[in-house]
Scaffold this active site. Structure first.
Site, PDB file in Angstrom:
ATOM      1  CD  GLU A   1     -12.417  28.424 -55.568  1.00 45.25           C
ATOM      2  OE1 GLU A   1     -11.444  27.809 -56.038  1.00 45.25           O
ATOM      3  OE2 GLU A   1     -13.002  29.323 -56.186  1.00 45.25           O
TER       4      GLU A   1
ATOM      5  CG  HIS B   1      -9.213  23.226 -56.501  1.00 44.09           C
ATOM      6  ND1 HIS B   1      -9.750  24.404 -56.989  1.00 44.09           N
ATOM      7  CD2 HIS B   1      -8.199  23.600 -55.707  1.00 44.09           C
ATOM      8  CE1 HIS B   1      -9.078  25.423 -56.498  1.00 44.09           C
ATOM      9  NE2 HIS B   1      -8.131  24.973 -55.728  1.00 44.09           N
ATOM     10  CG  ASN B   2     -12.811  25.301 -59.399  1.00 46.93           C
ATOM     11  OD1 ASN B   2     -11.631  25.151 -59.075  1.00 46.93           O
ATOM     12  ND2 ASN B   2     -13.165  26.066 -60.406  1.00 46.93           N
TER      13      ASN B   2
ATOM     14  CB  SER C   1      -6.405  26.430 -58.928  1.00 49.18           C
ATOM     15  OG  SER C   1      -7.029  27.208 -57.930  1.00 49.18           O
TER      16      SER C   1
ATOM     17  CE  LYS D   1      -8.913  25.250 -61.277  1.00 51.35           C
ATOM     18  NZ  LYS D   1     -10.030  25.939 -61.771  1.00 51.35           N
TER      19      LYS D   1
END
Ligand code: NBP
Length: 484
Positions: free
Chosen positions: A194, A190-191, A133, A187
């Protein structure tokens, strides 16, 4: 194959923006970096423009590329996710030898990573799916890296990745997340977080702009101030930058010239799909993904603008809401909704980890997300402390620090949801996060009624609060209850 006396410690396949920046980052840290791209022109561009930044070994064929790597060979793939990644993995696997390591640094779907790891392991090679990232800037100057794959690969890979990752308080923003798809799963979430983080910032902007009537430059100043407190983060910082930008051609704030339809590449959607399968309510992320979809529904929006009854709308003045108080209330609503989105994201990671036996440690994530990545924020230190104090927290919201924060946020949060509704401004994440929060703390939920309905039409049975077992009422008979 060409033999090299000077072998590379790491190789990068795929030299578009991410791959070339990652390769330069490795080279700047003193590693010799092997380079390969399907079309050699990108390799040549990198050598022409940045060849002097370190030691590179450019290759025109995958075989030459593999031959230029020291053993165990380590090659990071940075190509388009999906079929392109499979094609490159197969080419590399054909040319590599037992014990070599293929790392996929793209945004792969974690189930693809699980499949690939199995296939590659059967060929005697190691496969590591690593979430990276930080976008192109992070790739060059220090990303946050989330590698999965076998623990033994981490031994050969860890020091290399640590050398290029972002660093916060002397700690590199990379650690081994867990086996097979753990890195890409984390990940992905995480996105997803976000998406929610960006949406709550967007909702705050919407309220300040179209509720409080502030202009973009004024709002940019508000975000700058917020960035000095609990909300200190990369996304708040860049929000102030975007809102300050004035279009050179027209002199109009750029934000007013940007089409208000948000794009997405899929990781937010994947996060929600995975959460649905795991049965984890990620309402903040879900609403954020839907908000982007709605923004893109141009035809529907055009048909509806000015054409759907709004009911009687109020204004801050009419409601007697002082602007300064409102701005602070919005800050608090943003903070509380963001906290819910993170709590839900961590719940999803725990559920994914339990389902797949990955043993992901939430403390690691709070640590490696503090730098390099898009959601980097001071706030993550608090999350780290929360899980340090109690790794088995039922929800982040119950951590004593966050509980005390929520005590000071909740009244503002409720006021903002009420006022936004009265003035007719959309706040999907603020409102749904508050409902999630109230659902969590509710003594009784209407699920009891749903169970009654399910039993009525489908004999699905229900549990009772006062007895063990499953029960069914004979709804179409004499309505006595039987134990089943
Ligand atoms: P792209 O996702 O745009 O992919 C372009 C690269 O893929 C080029 O090197 C291209 O080679 C190569 N490629 C393709 Br397309 N098909 C190929 C095939 N069949 N065989 C071999 N190579 C092939 O690059 P990017 O934006 O640098 O992203 C790379 C990865 O990193 C992606 O998985 C992306 O999701 C992920 N990622 C991107 C960002 C970001 O901010 N951009 C952030 C985080 C992660 P060619 O030059 O010969 O066409």
């Amino acid at each position: 194959m060409t033999e090299h006396s000077n072998l590379a410690q790491i190789g990068v396949v795929g030299l578009a923006v991410m791959g070339s920046n990652l390769a330069r980052n490795f080279a700047r840290k003193g590693h010799t970096v092997a380079l390969y791209n399907r079309s050699f022109s990108k390799t040549q561009d990198l050598m022409d423009n940045h060849g002097s930044e370190g030691n590179f070994i450019p290759a025109e064929t995958i075989e030459d590329f593999v031959a230029s790597l020291e053993k165990p060979r380590r090659a990071i793939i940075m190509v388009q996710a999906g079929a392109a990644t499979d094609a490159v993995i197969n080419q590399l696997a054909d040319a590599m030898e037992e014990g070599d390591i293929i790392i996929d640094g793209g945004n792969a779907l974690y189930t693809d990573t699980v499949r690939r790891e199995k296939e590659i392991a059967e060929r005697g090679l190691n496969f590591v799916g690593a979430g990276i990232s930080g976008g192109e800037e992070g790739a060059l100057n220090g990303p946050s890296i989330m590698p999965g794959g076998p623990a033994k690969s981490w031994e050969a890979l860890g020091p290399l990745l640590e050398s290029i990752a972002a660093e916060v308080d002397g700690t590199a923003c990379v650690t081994h997340i867990g086996p097979d798809g753990a890195g890409h799963f984390v990940k992905m979430v995480h996105n997803g977080i976000e998406y929610a983080d960006m949406q709550v910032i967007g909702e705050a902007y919407q309220l300040l702009r179209y509720g409080a009537g502030m202009n973009p430059a004024e709002i940019a100043d508000v975000f700058r101030t917020w960035n000095e407190g609990d909300l200190d983060s990369y996304l708040i910082e860049i929000t102030a930058e975007v809102l300050s930008q004035v279009d050179a051609e027209t002199g109009v704030p750029l934000i007013d010239l940007i089409v208000d339809s948000a794009g997405q590449k899929g990781t937010g959607r994947w996060t929600v799909k995975a959460a649905l399968d795991l049965g984890i309510p990620v309402t903040g992320i879900g609403e954020a993904v839907f908000a982007r979809a709605l923004s893109g529904a141009r035809a529907q929006r055009e048909a509806a603008i000015g054409n759907l009854p709004s009911g009687e709308l109020s204004s801050l003045d009419a409601l007697g809401v002082d602007r300064e108080t409102f701005v602070e209330d919005v800050r608090r609503a943003l903070y509380a909704s963001k906290l819910v989105a993170y709590a839900q994201g961590f719940d999803e990671i725990k559920a994914g980890s339990d389902e797949h036996g990955w043993n992901v440690d939430p403390r690691d994530l709070a640590t490696i997300w503090r730098g390099g990545c898009i959601i980097r924020a001071k706030f993550l230190n608090r999350i780290r402390e929360a899980y340090d104090a109690n790794p088995e927290l039922a929800t982040l919201l119950l951590d004593p620090y966050f509980k005390s924060e929520l005590a000071s946020l909740i009244d503002s949060w409720r006021r903002v949801v009420i006022v936004a509704t009265q003035i007719g401004q959309p706040i999907p994440v603020f409102a749904s996060s508050l409902s999630y929060y109230d659902s969590l703390r509710a003594k009784r939920l209407p699920a009891a009624l749903i169970q009654g309905q399910r039993d009525f039409f489908g004999a699905h049975t229900y549990g009772r609060v006062d007895k063990e077992g499953a029960f069914h009422t004979l709804w179409s008979g004499d309505r006595t209850e039987i134990q089943v």
